[in-house]
Design an enzyme around this catalytic site. Structure first.
Site, PDB file in Angstrom:
ATOM      1  N   ASP A   9      44.101   2.974  75.752  1.00 41.71           N
ATOM      2  CA  ASP A   9      43.177   3.496  74.724  1.00 41.71           C
ATOM      3  C   ASP A   9      41.667   3.015  74.853  1.00 41.71           C
ATOM      4  OD1 ASP A   9      42.060   4.155  72.378  1.00 41.71           O
ATOM      5  OD2 ASP A   9      43.228   3.412  70.976  1.00 41.71           O
ATOM      6  N   LYS A  71      30.981   4.446  73.757  1.00 39.80           N
ATOM      7  CA  LYS A  71      31.901   5.589  73.781  1.00 39.80           C
ATOM      8  C   LYS A  71      31.161   6.826  73.289  1.00 39.80           C
ATOM      9  CE  LYS A  71      36.324   7.603  72.451  1.00 39.80           C
ATOM     10  NZ  LYS A  71      37.508   7.027  72.004  1.00 39.80           N
ATOM     11  N   GLU A 171      43.794  11.558  72.675  1.00 40.61           N
ATOM     12  CA  GLU A 171      44.145  10.950  71.625  1.00 40.61           C
ATOM     13  C   GLU A 171      45.483  11.450  70.861  1.00 40.61           C
ATOM     14  OE1 GLU A 171      40.619   9.180  70.045  1.00 40.61           O
ATOM     15  OE2 GLU A 171      40.135   8.354  72.213  1.00 40.61           O
ATOM     16  N   ASP A 193      43.133  10.478  62.094  1.00 42.37           N
ATOM     17  CA  ASP A 193      42.741   9.192  62.810  1.00 42.37           C
ATOM     18  C   ASP A 193      41.635   8.680  62.164  1.00 42.37           C
ATOM     19  OD1 ASP A 193      41.872   7.318  64.735  1.00 42.37           O
ATOM     20  OD2 ASP A 193      42.130   8.337  66.512  1.00 42.37           O
TER      21      ASP A 193
END
Ligand code: ADP
Ligand code: MG
Length: 610
Positions: A9, A71, A171, A193
């Protein structure tokens, strides 16, 4: 020893690595100090490059460049990252159109995939030490809304880290896998999330081992850090002295850490004491007060949820369960709010910090070939095709095709003697090329000059398991080939996929009419060219003047129709011209046959057998 494939992850705030043990248990691999989370932070200074916890400690060191949240920059153009660049404290420069972070002591700049590679390498080393064997194969997760370019950049990061990235998975898909969904349990699942700085909501349709992301929504600047900030702001209201002290970065950082600590404590307690003796500050924060402070954030997440539901045409009643992901969903107020909103069972037994990595490990295990019980397939979110004559879209891989997939189609030239063709690769559901997303353009040159419609150009679309597309054009007689791997397809956000689909639905009828017109005009042009060519070649004696006049009159009618916007009219006039020129075509044929016969002797019978 059986080769182990790890699941990673690669998060905005934290990254983790996990694998599935021989006994079936999924384990998240800790570092030497027993910590499973690795801060996604890289520090550059004269004395070297640091990754993780030690990098994060350098945050206030003026001699060090501390890179976090890289990211957000991954696989995007410099221009596109403008907003995200304004949120970070490190410098980001324009490196041939890509963002990059200068490393002053080494006289170079690091691209986001290089930053990602440093984090992945750290995780790889960690796994190798823990497992006592070399690790080269991995599955890496990305947000569901990542476009081809962002996925490719993530894959590049893996390659740079010496990893063979077998697959990039979403994800939310990973979270569902961690809960064992997909093997037997089908349905529509919501994945909520809420991490450190981002909120991602996805609706995942799971049917017979196929995970389809039906809708995504979220906020790229909403997460736990906002709660921390809300807490420090509360403290500043209580103590103006604290507020002025906090102008110093190291104090601000200390307060931020203190706020996070208080917030986390309030997940299990109802009240916490905060004391900063150095600043003469002491206060009590209750969970009730924190609930009030986070109320606007709760509302913002639910607004995203509502949008995702309405985009996919579903209601909370259609949802079979809600999976909680991300450290911030530990905060009881969020669990409550989500539980009340959906009125559906919450999947919250797997640690929300670890669930994505665990799911990646499940997928990794499947790919290592150890498990045969679960087949995981992903599908293309939007159709892929090329632009053809008249500016229309010719779809090669329709949306929702399971990947990997391949499609081939034959195309030809449109102009006599044409030696180049431009291949324009498109993504989207609209009929006209200009309304779709342009992914790439490339040219196939060196086609032998032949009459229009003669060359055969084969276009192949190959999409791998990660959704990365390779387009190849090949001229069949010469074997000349040209291709493109679609890679930085900048700018397709999660809202964009949704908007593109919505737009396509909204324009179905008018698109149909425009397409009909474009196709009819193309057909008309072909017939017109052929007619004019024939008229030029045919001898006076075999085409009476009246026929010629009639044909030219119909040509004018057709040209007039072509100027208009009624596709059906263009088609009708074209058919009429086609009919009128039919006898002409026959006469021409006869003419050329008699010409040919006049010029040659028929072969003798024994010659033909030779
Ligand atoms: P990301 O996916 O963006 O890397 P994570 O899922 O690791 O983020 O979430 C990190 C966030 O979770 C941080 O803001 C952290 O403060 C928050 N967090 C961790 N534990 C708790 C808790 N018990 N209560 C509230 N927030 C928490
Ligand atoms: Mg996360």
């Amino acid at each position: 020893m059986k080769k182990i494939v790890v699941g990673i992850d690669l998060g905005t705030t934290h990254s983790l690595v996990a694998y599935r043990r021989e006994d079936g248990h999924v384990e998240v691999i800790p570092d030497r100090d027993g910590r499973v989370l690795l801060p996604s932070v890289v520090a550059l200074s004269k004395d070297g490059v640091r990754v993780g916890w030690s990098a994060r400690e350098r945050i206030n060191d003026p001699e060090t460049t501390v890179i976090y949240a890289a990211k957000r920059l991954m696989g995007r153009s410099f221009e596109e990252t403008e907003n995200d660049r304004s949120h970070v404290s490190y410098p980001v420069v324009d490196w041939n159109g890509s963002p990059a972070i200068p490393d002053p002591s080494r006289n170079r700049a690091l691209t986001p995939p290089e930053v990602g590679a440093l984090i992945l390498k750290e995780l790889r080393t960690r796994a190798e030490e823990a497992l006592g064997q070399s690790v080269s194969d991995a599955v890496v997760t990305v947000p569901a809304y990542f476009n081809d370019g962002q996925r490719q950049a993530t894959k590049d990061a893996g390659t740079l880290a010496g990893l063979n990235v077998l697959r990039i998975i979403n994800e939310p898909t990973a979270a569902a896998l961690a809960y064992g969904l997909g093997s037997g349990k089908d349905g529509l699942f919501a994945v909520f999330d809420l991490g450190g700085g981002t909120f991602d909501f996805s609706l995942l349709d799971i049917r017979k081992g196929i995970f389809e992301v039906r809708a995504t929504n979220g906020d790229t600047h909403l997460g736990g850090e906002d709660f921390d900030r809300a807490i420090t702001e509360e403290w500043f209201r209580i103590s103006p002295k604290l507020a002025s002290l906090a102008k110093r970065p190291e104090v601000r950082d200390l307060l931020r850490k203190e706020a996070e600590r208080a917030k986390i404590a309030l997940s299990s307690k109802t009240k916490v004491e905060v004391a900063l003796p150095a600043a003469g500050f002491r206060s009590t924060l209750t969970r009730d007060r924190l609930n009030e402070l986070v109320a606007p954030f709760v509302e913002r997440t639910l607004a995203c949820v509502r949008n995702a539901l309405s985009d996919s045409g579903s209601t909370t009643g259609d949802v079979d369960g809600v999976i909680l992901v991300g450290g911030s969903t530990r905060f009881p107020r969020f669990k409550e709010a989500v539980g009340t909103f959906f009125g559906k069972p919450l999947f919250d037994t797997v640690d929300p910090d670890l669930v994505v990595a665990e799911g990646a490990a499940v997928q990794a295990d499947i790919l290592s070939g150890r498990r045969k019980d679960l087949l995981l397939l992903d599908v293309t979110p939007l159709s892929l095709g090329i632009e053809t004559i008249g500016g229309v879209t010719s779809t090669l891989i329709p949306r929702n095709t399971t990947v990997p997939a391949q499609a081939k189609e034959l195309f030809t030239t449109y102009v006599d003697g044409q030696t180049n063709v431009d291949i324009h690769v498109l993504q989207g559901e609209r009929e006209m090329a200009k309304d779709n997303r342009s992914l790439a353009r490339f040219t196939l040159a060196g086609i032998p000059p032949l009459p229009a419609g003669t060359p055969r150009i084969e276009v192949t679309f190959q999409i791998d398991a990660n959704g990365i597309l390779e387009v190849t054009a090949r001229e069949q007689t010469t074997g000349k080939t040209s291709n493109v791997v679609i890679h930085p397809s900048y700018g397709l956000g999660k809202e964009d996929v949704r908007d593109l689909l919505k737009e396509a639905f909204a324009h179905v009828q008018e698109d149909f009419a425009t397409r009909l017109l474009a196709d009819a005009r193309t057909e008309a042009q072909t017939v017109l060219n052929a007619t004019l060519r024939a008229l030029g070649r045919v001898k006076e004696d075999i085409l009476p003047e009246t026929d010629r006049t009639a044909i030219l009159h119909q040509v004018d009618l057709m040209k007039a129709a072509m100027e208009g916007t009624d596709g059906r009219k263009v088609r009708d006039e074209t058919q009429a011209l086609d009919k009128l020129t039919q006898p002409l075509a026959e006469r021409l044929m006869n003419q050329s046959i008699s010409n040919a016969l006049a010029g040659m002797a028929l072969p003798k019978e024994d010659d033909t057998n030779a």
